[in-house]
Design an enzyme around this catalytic site. Sequence first.
Site, PDB file in Angstrom:
ATOM      1  N   ASN A 165      18.785  -1.207   7.391  1.00 26.08           N
ATOM      2  CA  ASN A 165      20.100  -1.023   6.797  1.00 26.08           C
ATOM      3  C   ASN A 165      21.153  -1.542   7.761  1.00 26.08           C
ATOM      4  OD1 ASN A 165      18.920   0.319   4.575  1.00 26.08           O
ATOM      5  ND2 ASN A 165      18.789   2.170   5.796  1.00 26.08           N
ATOM      6  N   ARG A 194      24.411  -1.172   7.882  1.00 26.82           N
ATOM      7  CA  ARG A 194      25.696  -0.482   7.776  1.00 26.82           C
ATOM      8  C   ARG A 194      25.677   0.798   8.624  1.00 26.82           C
ATOM      9  NH1 ARG A 194      22.339   0.972   3.434  1.00 26.82           N
ATOM     10  NH2 ARG A 194      21.808   3.188   3.578  1.00 26.82           N
ATOM     11  N   VAL A 244      25.201   7.366   6.062  1.00 32.84           N
ATOM     12  CA  VAL A 244      25.713   8.708   5.753  1.00 32.84           C
ATOM     13  C   VAL A 244      25.313   9.689   6.863  1.00 32.84           C
ATOM     14  CG1 VAL A 244      25.626  10.625   4.104  1.00 32.84           C
ATOM     15  CG2 VAL A 244      25.583   8.268   3.259  1.00 32.84           C
ATOM     16  N   GLU A 301      14.243   1.516   9.064  1.00 28.56           N
ATOM     17  CA  GLU A 301      13.499   2.579   8.379  1.00 28.56           C
ATOM     18  C   GLU A 301      12.014   2.351   8.577  1.00 28.56           C
ATOM     19  OE1 GLU A 301      14.093   2.770   4.187  1.00 28.56           O
ATOM     20  OE2 GLU A 301      16.212   3.304   4.359  1.00 28.56           O
ATOM     21  N   LYS A 304      18.585  11.146  -0.058  1.00 25.16           N
ATOM     22  CA  LYS A 304      18.352  12.068   1.051  1.00 25.16           C
ATOM     23  C   LYS A 304      19.172  13.336   0.837  1.00 25.16           C
ATOM     24  CE  LYS A 304      17.555   8.117   3.989  1.00 25.16           C
ATOM     25  NZ  LYS A 304      18.229   7.107   4.801  1.00 25.16           N
ATOM     26  N   LYS A 326       0.870  -1.174   0.000  1.00 23.93           N
ATOM     27  CA  LYS A 326       0.000   0.000   0.000  1.00 23.93           C
ATOM     28  C   LYS A 326       0.910   1.228   0.000  1.00 23.93           C
ATOM     29  CE  LYS A 326      -3.988   2.124   0.905  1.00 23.93           C
ATOM     30  NZ  LYS A 326      -4.378   2.382  -0.485  1.00 23.93           N
ATOM     31  N   PHE A 327       0.628   2.214  -0.855  1.00 24.31           N
ATOM     32  CA  PHE A 327       1.446   3.432  -0.878  1.00 24.31           C
ATOM     33  C   PHE A 327       0.848   4.462   0.066  1.00 24.31           C
ATOM     34  CE2 PHE A 327       2.497   7.675  -2.686  1.00 24.31           C
ATOM     35  CZ  PHE A 327       3.870   7.627  -2.451  1.00 24.31           C
TER      36      PHE A 327
END
Length: 446
Positions: free
Chosen positions: A290, A292, A295, A275, A237, A201-202
């Site tokens: 993620n 890692r 940034v 996220e 980003k 679903k968006f």
Amino acid sequence: MFRKILIANRGEIALRIICACKEMGIPTVAVYSTADQHSLHVRFADEAICIGPPASSESYLNIPAVISAAEISNSDAIHPGYGFLAESAYFAEVCEACGITFIGPSPESIRLMGDKERARAAMKEAGLPIVPGTSRISGPVSDLLPVAEDIGYPLIVKAANGGGGKGMRIVNSAAELPGALEIARSEALSAFGSPDVYMEKFLPVARHIEFQVLADHHGNAIHLGERECSIQRRYQKLIEEAPSTYVSPELRNEVGTLAVRAAQTVNYANAGTMEFIFDDRGHYYFMEMNTRIQVEHPVTEMITGIDLVKEQIRIAARERLLYTQESIQFRGHAIECRINAECPDTFLPSPGKISAFHPPSGPGVRVDTAAYSEYVITPNYDSLVAKLICFGRDRSEAISRTNRALEMTVLEGIKSTIPLHLRVLAERDFLEGRLSTRFLDRWTRR
Ligand code: MV4
């Protein structure tokens, strides 16, 4: 602790890792491509080994070359930074097989989180809410129409092995589904080697908010709060901040506690980021993890006082976390601007020679960069020139500092995103904390 750490990366993150190693008294080895022989990571590491030509595939992604450099230099650990080999489960396995510690989570964790569908299932099982959607889909479009109808429009098609926006397509109606699936599949195949996709679903007006976790090999895990990353363009980003104007202390505690428990459930060890997408009605959903250092990690460092790279190294050396959740205090506000070598309007890369560079400084200002005057930005690697991170006692002070720091940056010879940052910082919605993933649409057509 480690005898010597090889840094399998370049640019500002390689320097950031060198900072942590120097402060910990650990010798470092830089690796570099022939395009990077005059780079600062080569200068500041204790040793440097050339591992190949400019193309990443033949240097920074060249596993045999990186491993040989570690062996020749007698390094007993490798920090991969972000990008390049940072999320290669295979590379982490090769390190293990060669008796070199990979500074990051286990190959199993990397592999699990790299498969977005398995990650969704595992995180759901571990108690995190996920966006309503399907698992990996295949077969003819005619079979998928009813499934799509079930989810409802708009929906979003995502690459099963993807991440970060590649292979994603928003679908507004049944008529758009066949075309979107085809494009998403071919993008997924070329970017990630697999055409598999899934549907979700968006959530149209949404915030992208991520939680930082740290977990050791002894079952201890903590969260370091969230980073608001809604200001993105083409899923890149541009500005990140911590804390998010949307997250109350109670909500932070609720989502953070869930994130920590989920990390423990899957035996995650090292730094990781979950996220989430937050809608405008207080609902939130896990999207991906993620595995890692990211940034935007400095905004978390600024408001917690914790050095995330040192913690990664300590955890990889099987030490215990130095902090309990109760000892973590959030103080002030931090904003990061990514200064890229690109045109602020078209976002096309703007490689070339930096003719003059004077990074800003003064109270509350941190600049993570590997650039200097006369430095040549080649088209071989990403376009990040510098990260400007400003701290303030509150959001308003962080914004004024960011403004004056951008104004006090000298960066000549190339085009950069500085004018765009200044525009965002002057926007009423930004000043009042009304952010969403649609924020940049006002100036750019995607
Ligand atoms: C979404 C979404 C809304 N709904 N998924 C973008 C990067 C990738 N990690 C996930 N992303 C998104 N996934 C659902 N189900 C919104 C984003 C998103 C976004 C979308 C369009 C334009 C800008 C965006 C910025 C951040 C996140």
